[in-house]
Design a protein around this motif. Structure first.
Motif, PDB file in Angstrom:
ATOM      1  N   ARG A 158      36.942  36.658  42.635  1.00 30.82           N
ATOM      2  CA  ARG A 158      38.373  36.324  42.585  1.00 30.82           C
ATOM      3  C   ARG A 158      39.217  37.590  42.747  1.00 30.82           C
ATOM      4  O   ARG A 158      38.917  38.622  42.148  1.00 30.82           O
ATOM      5  CB  ARG A 158      38.702  35.632  41.262  1.00 30.82           C
ATOM      6  N   ILE A 160      42.251  38.230  41.713  1.00 33.30           N
ATOM      7  CA  ILE A 160      42.855  38.673  40.451  1.00 33.30           C
ATOM      8  C   ILE A 160      41.721  39.081  39.516  1.00 33.30           C
ATOM      9  O   ILE A 160      41.067  38.253  38.883  1.00 33.30           O
ATOM     10  CB  ILE A 160      43.715  37.559  39.822  1.00 33.30           C
ATOM     11  N   VAL A 180      51.923  35.221  41.522  1.00 37.95           N
ATOM     12  CA  VAL A 180      50.651  34.544  41.770  1.00 37.95           C
ATOM     13  C   VAL A 180      50.890  33.044  41.710  1.00 37.95           C
ATOM     14  O   VAL A 180      51.511  32.539  40.763  1.00 37.95           O
ATOM     15  CB  VAL A 180      49.585  34.934  40.722  1.00 37.95           C
ATOM     16  N   SER A 182      48.880  29.137  42.249  1.00 42.93           N
ATOM     17  CA  SER A 182      47.605  28.452  42.392  1.00 42.93           C
ATOM     18  C   SER A 182      47.763  26.988  41.996  1.00 42.93           C
ATOM     19  O   SER A 182      48.611  26.646  41.165  1.00 42.93           O
ATOM     20  CB  SER A 182      46.528  29.110  41.519  1.00 42.93           C
ATOM     21  N   TYR A 187      41.781  28.694  37.825  1.00 41.45           N
ATOM     22  CA  TYR A 187      42.289  29.976  38.331  1.00 41.45           C
ATOM     23  C   TYR A 187      43.584  30.353  37.620  1.00 41.45           C
ATOM     24  O   TYR A 187      43.839  31.537  37.367  1.00 41.45           O
ATOM     25  CB  TYR A 187      42.518  29.916  39.843  1.00 41.45           C
ATOM     26  N   THR A 191      43.969  33.768  35.642  1.00 40.44           N
ATOM     27  CA  THR A 191      45.040  34.722  35.936  1.00 40.44           C
ATOM     28  C   THR A 191      45.764  35.135  34.661  1.00 40.44           C
ATOM     29  O   THR A 191      46.011  36.326  34.417  1.00 40.44           O
ATOM     30  CB  THR A 191      46.036  34.117  36.936  1.00 40.44           C
ATOM     31  N   GLN A 194      43.494  37.404  32.621  1.00 41.99           N
ATOM     32  CA  GLN A 194      43.363  38.750  33.180  1.00 41.99           C
ATOM     33  C   GLN A 194      44.628  39.575  32.978  1.00 41.99           C
ATOM     34  O   GLN A 194      44.571  40.757  32.648  1.00 41.99           O
ATOM     35  CB  GLN A 194      43.027  38.663  34.680  1.00 41.99           C
TER      36      GLN A 194
END
Length: 243
Positions: A158, A160, A180, A182, A187, A191, A194
């Motif tokens: 991925r 990210i 970002v 999605s 995901y 995100t 992260q």
């Protein structure tokens, strides 16, 4: 999946190139699309920098720009073309390896301005470009509807991830934004997890529900359209670079 070759400008393969996963070509382009690609892309292409090369982003554009944005994996190019038309004084670098997506961008640009002074296309992996850009060079970075790599064993693929966030944090100036989007719930969670580890960023929302409506200054993409058509909710997340 075999590792594709990254040219080093001398017909060889760059030893320092990150491994790329994904398609580079789809269906054969129609004659008109191929012609548009051959005519327009050479004027817009940003050559791959050497391993130790450093770029001056404003100088990449023939006309003065007040700031520079980067879109990683621009897909069909709808967002990039619209942002370029709305902000002629902003230089936008778009990275995309999928030839059919690059051809799609050429079509969208042709409909607005076939010779835009504020667009540069890097037809390669964005990870080969980012190290060549100086600290604080960007005011926005877009990662819109990236491949979610849904299988757990593929999570490291991925975009990210902490390594790429190191680069993005370095490249964004204070007050700049990482955007970002999605339609993949896993995901989206990934995100947020992260970015929560990064003290350099602050999420501009307080809850995910605030991210369900796309902001007015965020042009739609065909990926969003596909998600909406089948009833998948999208998330449009913004993260501000802190001092």
């Amino acid at each position: 999946m075999s590792q594709p070759e990254f040219e080093d400008g001398k017909g060889g393969v760059r030893e320092d190139a990150p491994r790329f996963y994904g398609r580079r070509r789809g269906k054969r382009l129609r004659v008109q699309a191929q012609g548009r690609l051959e005519e327009m892309l050479p004027r817009l292409t940003l050559p791959e920098p050497g391993p130790d090369e450093r770029l001056d982003p404003p100088s990449l554009f023939p006309s003065p720009v007040r700031e520079v944005w980067l879109e990683v994996g621009f897909g069909g190019g709808e967002h990039l073309a619209e942002q370029a038309a709305r902000h002629p004084d902003v230089g936008i670098i778009g990275c995309e390896v999928f030839v059919n997506g690059i051809a799609s961008l050429m079509k969208h640009l042709e409909a607005k301005d076939p010779t835009p002074d504020n667009v540069r296309v890097f037809p390669e992996d964005a990870r080969l470009l980012m190290p060549a850009l100086p600290d604080g060079a960007l005011t926005r970075v877009f990662v819109l509807f990236p491949d979610p790599w849904p299988k757990k064993r593929h999570a490291e693929r991925r975009f990210i991830n902490q390594d790429n966030l190191d680069q993005i944090a370095r490249l964004l100036r204070v007050g700049g934004e990482l955007r970002v989007a999605s339609d993949d719930a896993n995901y989206v969670d990934w995100t947020l997890e992260q970015l929560a580890k990064r003290p350099e960023f602050e999420w501009t929302a307080k809850a995910l529900e605030e991210c369900r409506i796309r902001p007015d200054d965020w042009p739609p993409t065909r990926y969003e359209g596909k998600a909406v058509a089948v009833g998948r909710p999208c998330a449009f997340m913004r993260f501000r670079r802190k001092a």
